[in-house]
Write a protein that holds these residues in place. Structure first.
Motif, PDB file in Angstrom:
ATOM      1  N   VAL A   3      38.735 -42.835  65.705  1.00  0.00           N
ATOM      2  CA  VAL A   3      39.304 -42.282  66.938  1.00  0.00           C
ATOM      3  C   VAL A   3      39.715 -40.827  66.755  1.00  0.00           C
ATOM      4  N   ALA A   4      40.305 -40.498  65.605  1.00  0.00           N
ATOM      5  CA  ALA A   4      40.763 -39.125  65.363  1.00  0.00           C
ATOM      6  C   ALA A   4      39.596 -38.140  65.413  1.00  0.00           C
ATOM      7  N   ARG A   5      38.473 -38.518  64.841  1.00  0.00           N
ATOM      8  CA  ARG A   5      37.311 -37.630  64.852  1.00  0.00           C
ATOM      9  C   ARG A   5      36.701 -37.521  66.241  1.00  0.00           C
ATOM     10  N   VAL A   6      36.736 -38.611  66.992  1.00  0.00           N
ATOM     11  CA  VAL A   6      36.243 -38.561  68.374  1.00  0.00           C
ATOM     12  C   VAL A   6      37.074 -37.584  69.194  1.00  0.00           C
ATOM     13  N   ILE A   7      38.386 -37.655  69.034  1.00  0.00           N
ATOM     14  CA  ILE A   7      39.288 -36.742  69.752  1.00  0.00           C
ATOM     15  C   ILE A   7      39.022 -35.301  69.329  1.00  0.00           C
ATOM     16  N   LEU A   8      38.822 -35.093  68.017  1.00  0.00           N
ATOM     17  CA  LEU A   8      38.547 -33.747  67.505  1.00  0.00           C
ATOM     18  C   LEU A   8      37.265 -33.187  68.112  1.00  0.00           C
ATOM     19  N   VAL A   9      36.236 -34.003  68.177  1.00  0.00           N
ATOM     20  CA  VAL A   9      34.955 -33.567  68.747  1.00  0.00           C
ATOM     21  C   VAL A   9      35.113 -33.237  70.226  1.00  0.00           C
ATOM     22  N   LEU A  10      35.849 -34.064  70.969  1.00  0.00           N
ATOM     23  CA  LEU A  10      36.068 -33.804  72.393  1.00  0.00           C
ATOM     24  C   LEU A  10      36.858 -32.517  72.599  1.00  0.00           C
ATOM     25  N   VAL A  11      37.860 -32.307  71.763  1.00  0.00           N
ATOM     26  CA  VAL A  11      38.657 -31.078  71.853  1.00  0.00           C
ATOM     27  C   VAL A  11      37.780 -29.867  71.552  1.00  0.00           C
ATOM     28  N   PHE A  12      36.950 -29.979  70.516  1.00  0.00           N
ATOM     29  CA  PHE A  12      36.061 -28.873  70.160  1.00  0.00           C
ATOM     30  C   PHE A  12      35.109 -28.541  71.308  1.00  0.00           C
ATOM     31  N   CYS A  13      34.463 -29.540  71.882  1.00  0.00           N
ATOM     32  CA  CYS A  13      33.523 -29.308  72.984  1.00  0.00           C
ATOM     33  C   CYS A  13      34.219 -28.710  74.203  1.00  0.00           C
ATOM     34  N   THR A  14      35.452 -29.153  74.463  1.00  0.00           N
ATOM     35  CA  THR A  14      36.219 -28.634  75.601  1.00  0.00           C
ATOM     36  C   THR A  14      36.532 -27.155  75.414  1.00  0.00           C
ATOM     37  N   LEU A 242      34.061 -32.999  58.978  1.00  0.00           N
ATOM     38  CA  LEU A 242      32.701 -33.526  59.040  1.00  0.00           C
ATOM     39  C   LEU A 242      31.797 -32.774  58.077  1.00  0.00           C
ATOM     40  N   SER A 243      30.669 -33.360  57.761  1.00  0.00           N
ATOM     41  CA  SER A 243      29.686 -32.701  56.910  1.00  0.00           C
ATOM     42  C   SER A 243      29.024 -31.561  57.680  1.00  0.00           C
ATOM     43  N   GLN A 244      28.376 -30.665  56.956  1.00  0.00           N
ATOM     44  CA  GLN A 244      27.696 -29.550  57.590  1.00  0.00           C
ATOM     45  C   GLN A 244      26.629 -30.030  58.558  1.00  0.00           C
ATOM     46  N   GLU A 245      25.945 -31.095  58.206  1.00  0.00           N
ATOM     47  CA  GLU A 245      24.906 -31.660  59.059  1.00  0.00           C
ATOM     48  C   GLU A 245      25.472 -32.139  60.385  1.00  0.00           C
ATOM     49  N   HIS A 246      26.592 -32.875  60.334  1.00  0.00           N
ATOM     50  CA  HIS A 246      27.196 -33.383  61.566  1.00  0.00           C
ATOM     51  C   HIS A 246      27.835 -32.263  62.390  1.00  0.00           C
ATOM     52  N   CYS A 247      28.377 -31.248  61.719  1.00  0.00           N
ATOM     53  CA  CYS A 247      28.922 -30.108  62.455  1.00  0.00           C
ATOM     54  C   CYS A 247      27.824 -29.414  63.252  1.00  0.00           C
ATOM     55  N   GLY A 248      26.646 -29.248  62.621  1.00  0.00           N
ATOM     56  CA  GLY A 248      25.526 -28.627  63.316  1.00  0.00           C
ATOM     57  C   GLY A 248      25.122 -29.402  64.550  1.00  0.00           C
ATOM     58  N   ILE A 249      25.173 -30.727  64.454  1.00  0.00           N
ATOM     59  CA  ILE A 249      24.816 -31.567  65.606  1.00  0.00           C
ATOM     60  C   ILE A 249      25.790 -31.354  66.757  1.00  0.00           C
ATOM     61  N   TRP A 250      27.093 -31.289  66.448  1.00  0.00           N
ATOM     62  CA  TRP A 250      28.080 -31.136  67.513  1.00  0.00           C
ATOM     63  C   TRP A 250      28.067 -29.738  68.112  1.00  0.00           C
ATOM     64  N   PHE A 251      27.755 -28.732  67.297  1.00  0.00           N
ATOM     65  CA  PHE A 251      27.565 -27.394  67.848  1.00  0.00           C
ATOM     66  C   PHE A 251      26.381 -27.393  68.817  1.00  0.00           C
ATOM     67  N   PHE A 252      25.328 -28.072  68.437  1.00  0.00           N
ATOM     68  CA  PHE A 252      24.136 -28.183  69.266  1.00  0.00           C
ATOM     69  C   PHE A 252      24.461 -28.855  70.595  1.00  0.00           C
ATOM     70  N   LEU A 253      25.184 -29.969  70.552  1.00  0.00           N
ATOM     71  CA  LEU A 253      25.533 -30.694  71.774  1.00  0.00           C
ATOM     72  C   LEU A 253      26.511 -29.897  72.637  1.00  0.00           C
ATOM     73  N   ALA A 254      27.419 -29.146  71.999  1.00  0.00           N
ATOM     74  CA  ALA A 254      28.366 -28.330  72.762  1.00  0.00           C
ATOM     75  C   ALA A 254      27.635 -27.230  73.531  1.00  0.00           C
ATOM     76  N   LYS A 255      26.606 -26.642  72.927  1.00  0.00           N
ATOM     77  CA  LYS A 255      25.829 -25.614  73.618  1.00  0.00           C
ATOM     78  C   LYS A 255      25.052 -26.198  74.800  1.00  0.00           C
ATOM     79  N   ILE A 256      24.521 -27.402  74.615  1.00  0.00           N
ATOM     80  CA  ILE A 256      23.830 -28.063  75.728  1.00  0.00           C
ATOM     81  C   ILE A 256      24.811 -28.340  76.867  1.00  0.00           C
ATOM     82  N   LEU A 257      26.010 -28.810  76.526  1.00  0.00           N
ATOM     83  CA  LEU A 257      27.029 -29.092  77.539  1.00  0.00           C
ATOM     84  C   LEU A 257      27.399 -27.826  78.302  1.00  0.00           C
ATOM     85  N   ALA A 258      27.672 -26.739  77.578  1.00  0.00           N
ATOM     86  CA  ALA A 258      28.060 -25.487  78.232  1.00  0.00           C
ATOM     87  C   ALA A 258      26.924 -24.938  79.087  1.00  0.00           C
TER      88      ALA A 258
END
Length: 297
Positions: A3-14, A242-258
């Motif tokens: 849950v903590a990581r899910v919240i972190l990812v949502l905060v980052f994307c926001t 998160l690992s570098q690989e997973h960070c890259g994925i979330w950066f990718f998804l955040a750019k798609i969202l924006a």
């Protein structure tokens, strides 16, 4: 993912989306085209907020030596080039276009790594590189109204982003944490941009800005500084969790969202032709393939 990581990812994307939207609002909608002033304000506010959060015990910044600070200066100059050219490009290009060129910075970093290590790149990565370069080139070809100034600044921005990634990977030591590196970047940027604002005449131009007394201008500038700082903290926390690989994925998804949300908001006036939309989709497909190929490299 807990849950903590899910919240972190949502905060980052926001904060990622909010930061780019407020920057775009001030630079394009309000037409505040003085990057030395705008980025000087953001980096000065970032320096102050980082000091305040450190004094409150919310973040940890240890003392670092003068030699460690000097070793970060080349990265700080690349950081200045990144934010200055990024502001110019973002003021001229739609947000999806901006991310297309930012994604090409992966190609620059990859080519430099390949040349220095003399490695034979896998075919999957070569295909992704061709997709990234081809989509960015096609975007310029089919949308000449944003060039050459917008594309030139975007090219400078992607070069600085790619070079900074190489600098971080090749010079990263235990002497400085991510927050300490960012503090040096903020402080160096604020001092240099302040001097540039005076020498280039941006300061006098900003004083004559028509919306200088508008609450929309001050709200946008305040929001851009706060969201950019919160994005920096969220990014540092994400990289530490998160690992570098997973960070890259979330950066990718955040750019798609924006990018997707910017197309839905009429305030940004981003109307895409079918060819342009195909270029953007091809670019994101190329970045996804690039990230996927990293798993096997």
């Amino acid at each position: 993912m807990n849950v903590a990581r899910v919240i972190l990812v949502l905060v980052f994307c926001t904060f990622f989306t909010a930061s780019y939207f407020t920057n775009k609002y001030v630079l394009s909608i309000l037409k505040f085209t003085f990057p030395t002033i705008f980025q000087g304000w953001q980096t000065s506010a970032g320096t102050l907020l980082l000091l305040v959060t450190w004094k409150l015990g919310w973040v940890e910044i240890n003392g670092f030596s003068r030699s460690a600070a000097f070793s970060q200066l080349p990265g700080s100059f690349l950081f200045i080039g990144n934010i200055y050219a990024g502001s110019k490009a973002l003021s001229l290009l739609p947000i999806p276009f901006f991310f297309v060129f930012q994604n090409v910075s992966e190609v620059l970093a990859f080519l430099i790594r390949t040349a220095t290590h003399r490695e034979k790149p896998p075919w999957m990565k070569l295909i992704s590189v061709c997709m990234l370069l081809g989509s960015a080139s096609s975007l310029m070809l089919y949308n000449p109204r944003f060039g050459p100034s917008g594309y030139t600044w975007a090219s400078i921005h992607l070069f600085c982003v790619g070079a900074y990634r190489i600098f971080q990977k090749n010079t990263k030591t235990i002497l400085l944490s991510d927050l300490e590196e960012q503090f040096i970047n903020y402080l160096t940027s604020a001092l240099l941009l302040a001097s540039l604002a005076y020498s280039t005449g941006d300061l006098s131009g900003a004083l004559d800005f028509p919306l200088l007394t508008s609450y929309r201008f001050y709200t946008g500038c305040l929001g851009s500084a706060i969201f950019s700082f919160c994005l920096m903290l969220a990014t540092v926390k994400l990289k530490g969790s998160l690992s570098q690989e997973h960070c890259g994925i979330w950066f990718f998804l955040a750019k798609i969202l924006a990018s997707g949300l910017s197309l839905l908001l009429s305030i940004f006036h981003a109307v895409l032709s079918p060819v342009t939309l195909c270029c953007i989709i091809l670019n994101y497909a190329g970045e996804a393939l690039f990230l996927y190929s990293e798993r096997f490299h």
